[in-house]
Design a protein around this motif. Structure first.
Motif, PDB file in Angstrom:
ATOM      1  N   GLY A  66       0.883  -1.131  -0.044  1.00 43.00           N
ATOM      2  CA  GLY A  66      -0.045   0.005   0.036  1.00 43.00           C
ATOM      3  C   GLY A  66       0.825   1.325   0.005  1.00 43.00           C
ATOM      4  O   GLY A  66       0.354   2.202  -0.384  1.00 43.00           O
ATOM      5  N   HIS A  67       2.005   1.349   0.541  1.00 43.11           N
ATOM      6  CA  HIS A  67       2.890   2.469   0.616  1.00 43.11           C
ATOM      7  C   HIS A  67       2.843   3.530  -0.493  1.00 43.11           C
ATOM      8  O   HIS A  67       2.995   4.615  -0.431  1.00 43.11           O
ATOM      9  N   SER A  68       3.016   2.851  -1.723  1.00 43.62           N
ATOM     10  CA  SER A  68       2.921   3.695  -2.988  1.00 43.62           C
ATOM     11  C   SER A  68       1.833   4.440  -3.244  1.00 43.62           C
ATOM     12  O   SER A  68       1.850   5.685  -3.900  1.00 43.62           O
ATOM     13  N   SER A  69       0.506   4.179  -2.425  1.00 39.94           N
ATOM     14  CA  SER A  69      -0.649   4.870  -2.748  1.00 39.94           C
ATOM     15  C   SER A  69      -1.092   5.701  -1.579  1.00 39.94           C
ATOM     16  O   SER A  69      -2.138   6.463  -1.593  1.00 39.94           O
ATOM     17  N   GLY A  70      -0.241   5.728  -0.396  1.00 40.62           N
ATOM     18  CA  GLY A  70      -0.508   6.616   0.777  1.00 40.62           C
ATOM     19  C   GLY A  70      -0.636   5.797   1.706  1.00 40.62           C
ATOM     20  O   GLY A  70      -0.977   4.662   1.887  1.00 40.62           O
ATOM     21  N   MET A  71      -0.409   6.499   2.874  1.00 41.14           N
ATOM     22  CA  MET A  71      -0.727   5.770   4.270  1.00 41.14           C
ATOM     23  C   MET A  71      -2.207   5.178   4.443  1.00 41.14           C
ATOM     24  O   MET A  71      -2.243   4.025   5.138  1.00 41.14           O
ATOM     25  N   TYR A  72      -2.972   5.684   3.969  1.00 39.43           N
ATOM     26  CA  TYR A  72      -4.337   5.139   4.161  1.00 39.43           C
ATOM     27  C   TYR A  72      -4.767   3.617   3.397  1.00 39.43           C
ATOM     28  O   TYR A  72      -5.273   2.989   3.862  1.00 39.43           O
ATOM     29  N   GLU A  73      -3.889   3.781   2.337  1.00 32.20           N
ATOM     30  CA  GLU A  73      -3.858   2.285   1.468  1.00 32.20           C
ATOM     31  C   GLU A  73      -3.234   1.158   2.404  1.00 32.20           C
ATOM     32  O   GLU A  73      -3.519   0.027   2.430  1.00 32.20           O
ATOM     33  N   VAL A  74      -2.010   1.608   3.247  1.00 32.51           N
ATOM     34  CA  VAL A  74      -1.365   0.799   4.165  1.00 32.51           C
ATOM     35  C   VAL A  74      -2.334   0.110   5.225  1.00 32.51           C
ATOM     36  O   VAL A  74      -2.374  -0.812   5.542  1.00 32.51           O
ATOM     37  N   PHE A  75      -3.056   1.335   5.735  1.00 35.10           N
ATOM     38  CA  PHE A  75      -4.188   1.154   6.955  1.00 35.10           C
ATOM     39  C   PHE A  75      -4.974   0.217   6.330  1.00 35.10           C
ATOM     40  O   PHE A  75      -5.458  -0.686   6.841  1.00 35.10           O
ATOM     41  N   TYR A  76      -5.605   0.147   5.178  1.00 36.54           N
ATOM     42  CA  TYR A  76      -6.532  -0.577   4.475  1.00 36.54           C
ATOM     43  C   TYR A  76      -5.933  -2.033   4.470  1.00 36.54           C
ATOM     44  O   TYR A  76      -6.692  -2.980   4.731  1.00 36.54           O
ATOM     45  N   TRP A  77      -4.885  -2.369   3.866  1.00 37.68           N
ATOM     46  CA  TRP A  77      -4.299  -3.552   3.983  1.00 37.68           C
ATOM     47  C   TRP A  77      -4.189  -4.302   5.314  1.00 37.68           C
ATOM     48  O   TRP A  77      -4.159  -5.487   5.394  1.00 37.68           O
ATOM     49  N   LEU A  78      -3.857  -3.277   6.295  1.00 36.59           N
ATOM     50  CA  LEU A  78      -3.623  -3.944   7.694  1.00 36.59           C
ATOM     51  C   LEU A  78      -4.940  -4.492   8.109  1.00 36.59           C
ATOM     52  O   LEU A  78      -5.350  -5.327   8.858  1.00 36.59           O
ATOM     53  N   GLN A  79      -5.990  -3.647   8.088  1.00 38.64           N
ATOM     54  CA  GLN A  79      -7.601  -3.931   8.101  1.00 38.64           C
ATOM     55  C   GLN A  79      -7.865  -5.384   7.511  1.00 38.64           C
ATOM     56  O   GLN A  79      -8.280  -6.172   8.211  1.00 38.64           O
ATOM     57  N   GLU A  80      -7.570  -5.460   6.221  1.00 41.12           N
ATOM     58  CA  GLU A  80      -7.716  -6.803   5.422  1.00 41.12           C
ATOM     59  C   GLU A  80      -7.136  -7.906   6.181  1.00 41.12           C
ATOM     60  O   GLU A  80      -7.657  -8.927   6.213  1.00 41.12           O
ATOM     61  N   VAL A  81      -5.868  -7.799   6.345  1.00 42.07           N
ATOM     62  CA  VAL A  81      -4.951  -8.719   7.042  1.00 42.07           C
ATOM     63  C   VAL A  81      -5.460  -9.154   8.379  1.00 42.07           C
ATOM     64  O   VAL A  81      -5.423 -10.327   8.933  1.00 42.07           O
ATOM     65  N   ALA A  82      -5.855  -8.197   9.124  1.00 41.32           N
ATOM     66  CA  ALA A  82      -6.237  -8.360  10.499  1.00 41.32           C
ATOM     67  C   ALA A  82      -7.435  -9.279  10.649  1.00 41.32           C
ATOM     68  O   ALA A  82      -7.588  -9.880  11.583  1.00 41.32           O
ATOM     69  N   ASP A  83      -8.473  -9.046   9.667  1.00 41.93           N
ATOM     70  CA  ASP A  83      -9.439 -10.236   9.712  1.00 41.93           C
ATOM     71  C   ASP A  83      -9.038 -11.399   9.536  1.00 41.93           C
ATOM     72  O   ASP A  83      -9.734 -12.490   9.791  1.00 41.93           O
ATOM     73  N   LEU A  84      -8.153 -11.735   8.621  1.00 50.97           N
ATOM     74  CA  LEU A  84      -7.600 -13.128   8.635  1.00 50.97           C
ATOM     75  C   LEU A  84      -6.618 -13.626   9.631  1.00 50.97           C
ATOM     76  O   LEU A  84      -6.714 -14.950  10.042  1.00 50.97           O
ATOM     77  N   VAL A  85      -5.985 -12.734  10.392  1.00 45.75           N
ATOM     78  CA  VAL A  85      -5.159 -13.595  11.480  1.00 45.75           C
ATOM     79  C   VAL A  85      -5.787 -13.181  12.870  1.00 45.75           C
ATOM     80  O   VAL A  85      -5.328 -13.658  13.942  1.00 45.75           O
ATOM     81  N   SER A  86      -6.687 -12.593  13.024  1.00 45.86           N
ATOM     82  CA  SER A  86      -7.323 -12.185  14.266  1.00 45.86           C
ATOM     83  C   SER A  86      -8.312 -13.320  14.604  1.00 45.86           C
ATOM     84  O   SER A  86      -8.926 -14.133  13.917  1.00 45.86           O
TER      85      SER A  86
END
Length: 137
Positions: free
Chosen positions: A117-137
């Motif tokens: 996500g970082h090439s598209s900005g911090m919000y995109e990184v946050f988006y990917w974190l949220q997506e992965v959090a659903d998988l690992v929580s």
């Protein structure tokens, strides 16, 4: 937070420094690609001192350029340090927001999100974190 709010909160407020221009007459005598390298400055310093008299304009221009280059180096280091602090704060806040701060693989998860996500900005990184959090929580 909106994407714009995230970008503003976690970006340095320092302006990105502008590298000084190599003095015109010297630019043609020195290799442009080598002047970019800070470690080569001593070589060019020796060249200028041997080639020009201390009273020449070229010598004065070179000394002014070196002073400007040192200011640029200091400003660039300050910019990078401040940006690194902002990015680390973002990392901590984002991992905490997603419930991953104490996760055993938090570092790997964040690296994955950063790479995607970082090439598209911090919000995109946050988006990917949220997506992965659903998988690992």
């Amino acid at each position: 937070m909106t994407p714009d709010e995230i970008e503003q909160k976690y970006k340095t407020k320092l302006p990105y420094p502008t590298r000084p221009e190599v003095p015109g007459k010297l630019k043609h005598q020195l290799k442009e690609r080598d002047i970019v390298n800070f470690s080569k400055i001593k070589e060019f310093d020796d060249f200028v001192e041997q080639t020009y008299k201390e009273t020449s304009y070229e010598y004065k221009d070179w000394k002014d350029y070196k002073a400007g280059l040192e200011k640029y180096r200091i400003a660039k280091e300050a910019y990078q340090e401040d940006q690194n602090l902002k990015e680390e704060q973002f990392r901590q806040d984002a991992l905490e927001e997603c419930g991953l701060l104490n996760h055993p693989k938090a570092s790997k998860i964040y690296s994955f999100a950063w790479e995607h996500g970082h090439s598209s900005g911090m919000y995109e990184v946050f988006y990917w974190l949220q997506e992965v959090a659903d998988l690992v929580s």
